[in-house]
Design an enzyme around this catalytic site. Sequence first.
Site, mmCIF file in Angstrom:
data_model
loop_
_atom_site.group_PDB
_atom_site.id
_atom_site.type_symbol
_atom_site.label_atom_id
_atom_site.label_comp_id
_atom_site.label_asym_id
_atom_site.label_seq_id
_atom_site.Cartn_x
_atom_site.Cartn_y
_atom_site.Cartn_z
ATOM 1 N N PHE A 165 -7.376 2.696 5.386
ATOM 2 C CA PHE A 165 -6.706 1.455 5.001
ATOM 3 C C PHE A 165 -7.022 0.274 5.910
ATOM 4 O O PHE A 165 -6.530 -0.829 5.676
ATOM 5 C CB PHE A 165 -5.188 1.640 4.925
ATOM 6 C CG PHE A 165 -4.550 2.321 6.105
ATOM 7 C CD1 PHE A 165 -4.445 1.695 7.331
ATOM 8 C CD2 PHE A 165 -4.039 3.610 5.965
ATOM 9 C CE1 PHE A 165 -3.850 2.324 8.404
ATOM 10 C CE2 PHE A 165 -3.434 4.243 7.046
ATOM 11 C CZ PHE A 165 -3.336 3.599 8.271
ATOM 12 N N GLU A 220 0.822 -1.200 0.000
ATOM 13 C CA GLU A 220 0.000 0.000 0.000
ATOM 14 C C GLU A 220 0.857 1.251 0.000
ATOM 15 O O GLU A 220 1.977 1.250 0.529
ATOM 16 C CB GLU A 220 -0.908 0.022 1.243
ATOM 17 C CG GLU A 220 -1.848 -1.151 1.324
ATOM 18 C CD GLU A 220 -2.748 -1.099 2.544
ATOM 19 O OE1 GLU A 220 -3.735 -1.858 2.584
ATOM 20 O OE2 GLU A 220 -2.465 -0.303 3.469
ATOM 21 N N ARG A 231 -3.124 9.711 16.166
ATOM 22 C CA ARG A 231 -2.301 8.568 16.592
ATOM 23 C C ARG A 231 -2.066 8.581 18.099
ATOM 24 O O ARG A 231 -1.980 7.524 18.728
ATOM 25 C CB ARG A 231 -0.970 8.618 15.842
ATOM 26 C CG ARG A 231 0.085 7.657 16.327
ATOM 27 C CD ARG A 231 1.299 7.710 15.424
ATOM 28 N NE ARG A 231 2.458 7.084 16.044
ATOM 29 C CZ ARG A 231 3.576 6.794 15.403
ATOM 30 N NH1 ARG A 231 3.687 7.066 14.119
ATOM 31 N NH2 ARG A 231 4.589 6.224 16.023
ATOM 32 N N LYS A 240 7.302 -1.012 6.675
ATOM 33 C CA LYS A 240 7.318 0.195 5.850
ATOM 34 C C LYS A 240 8.652 0.299 5.112
ATOM 35 O O LYS A 240 9.699 -0.055 5.642
ATOM 36 C CB LYS A 240 7.069 1.443 6.696
ATOM 37 C CG LYS A 240 8.071 1.667 7.808
ATOM 38 C CD LYS A 240 7.681 2.870 8.671
ATOM 39 C CE LYS A 240 8.655 3.047 9.836
ATOM 40 N NZ LYS A 240 8.276 4.162 10.714
ATOM 41 N N LYS A 245 2.383 4.563 1.216
ATOM 42 C CA LYS A 245 2.616 5.184 2.526
ATOM 43 C C LYS A 245 2.464 6.687 2.362
ATOM 44 O O LYS A 245 3.292 7.346 1.738
ATOM 45 C CB LYS A 245 4.002 4.840 3.071
ATOM 46 C CG LYS A 245 4.206 5.359 4.493
ATOM 47 C CD LYS A 245 5.562 5.011 5.045
ATOM 48 C CE LYS A 245 5.644 5.367 6.540
ATOM 49 N NZ LYS A 245 5.236 6.746 6.826
ATOM 50 N N GLU A 253 -5.444 7.796 7.197
ATOM 51 C CA GLU A 253 -4.672 9.041 7.254
ATOM 52 C C GLU A 253 -5.529 10.163 6.705
ATOM 53 O O GLU A 253 -6.436 9.943 5.893
ATOM 54 C CB GLU A 253 -3.395 8.934 6.410
ATOM 55 C CG GLU A 253 -2.425 7.880 6.857
ATOM 56 C CD GLU A 253 -1.101 8.456 7.323
ATOM 57 O OE1 GLU A 253 -0.848 9.649 7.082
ATOM 58 O OE2 GLU A 253 -0.323 7.701 7.923
#
Length: 512
Positions: free
Chosen positions: A299, A208, A230, A380, A210, A259
């Site tokens: 996501f 996906e 977060r 990531k 970032k 996000e």
Amino acid sequence: MLLHRLADVSREVAATAARSRKTALLAELFRDVEADDVPIVVPYLAGRLPQGRLGVGWKVLGRPVPPAAEPTLTVREVDARLSEVGGSSGAGSQAERARLVDALMAAATRDEQRFLTGLITGEVRQGALDALAVEGLAEATGAPPADVRRAVMLAGSLQPVARALLADGPEALDRFRLTVGRPVLPMLARTAPTVTEAVERLGACAVEEKLDGIRVQVHRDGGAVRVYTRTLDDITDRLPELTAAARGLRGERFVLDGEVIAFGEDGLPRSFQETAGRVGSRVDVASAARSVPVSPVFFDALAVDGRDLLDLPFTDRHTELARLVPEPMRVRRTLVSGPRDARAAEEFLARALERGHEGVVVKALEAGYSAGRRGASWLKVKPVHTLDLVVLAAEWGHGRRTGRLSNLHLGARTADGGFAMLGKTFKGMTDAMLAWQTERLRELTVEDRRWGVRVRPELVVEIAYDGLQRSSRYPAGVTLRFARVVRYREDKRPEDADTVETLLAAHPRVRP
């Protein structure tokens, strides 16, 4: 609990590398903690003040204060005194904060003074972070560590779980459930050097984009929508676009992870600083929304229609997400079957970078949602930027770095032959590097100050960083994001260091 007990454990945890020993030290501490002390002890262990920043700097903390001969301060007394420091405002507040800090330090022993100084400056780095404290708490109470971790995730922080466990034992963990309207700690990703390596580790996975935005958790219960960051801050009132988007989705009761990001007219993401500035704006939200509109990109789905999805495989959670959220509001992704498809994953990364994103997150298809942890099932991958910069000054460290020059002031060359400071960093340094740089920088010192030293601009250091952002604090109008030391380059001269112009050219979307 007396402060000296906490300070002693903090020092011992910092002095040992063995995780089992750290856990044992924390377990022993938790056995002695009263439940009412937990909201103070837990953040202190992690090097955080519950009050946040106090407005106290080295001008105050650097003044010598004779220490107390015997320990008498309790953690609750210290907390009350620091709240008084943080609450000082208005005319004469600076002098009042200094007086209050001096009085606190006079009541503290030498070791307690060191611990308090580290807390106030944010320099307590003994490794007793929440994940390690969870293990210590589990050992102290006889609760399964996995159950404690899950309760912390669902509670949003360690403090309420610790308080309940210490007061009522392991059965208290049953109180902590996923509830729409109460945020949970988000799942985080570990780092992998390349997409190919990430795919080799995970096998069948999703790759996906970032995004360089702000993590958000969106809760909807009928017409009521709440948006959390977060760090679990409620920012609902700042982002009316997200409330509208959530109410436009098909479900009536859900928790979504994603996000929020600002896009330009060209469809490319605007700088992180613009998104962060918009999310942080509390005044005249309507004007801010017109000036910098933001969009949600989801996501993951954590709960849908009253069902807790946390333990389901990612494939199943994404199916629920796709049922609720239209494709334009879902993160762009591709599926790969394993290492044989690594090339397709690398190509997806290249396209993500072309679209202006940070990189990719590679996610195992069969993994559950390990909230509040850097789970091995999310990796990531993003390009690492490096610069060769010159050390302009260094600040004395604290805690385990006491007596060492630690925080480096970093400069890039300017067109007129000078150097422009781009920021500071104390990250990435080993003990051996700290010892070496302290000795070397003392040799280069041209001005010795209480906070540290200014040095001749001769020492070149390679710095890794995640990005660039505008900053009025520094002469070039920009600063590095998440800078950390890679290595010293004694093979390079100051005139070989990178220039401000080179840095700006590498980040054309960020301008002073």
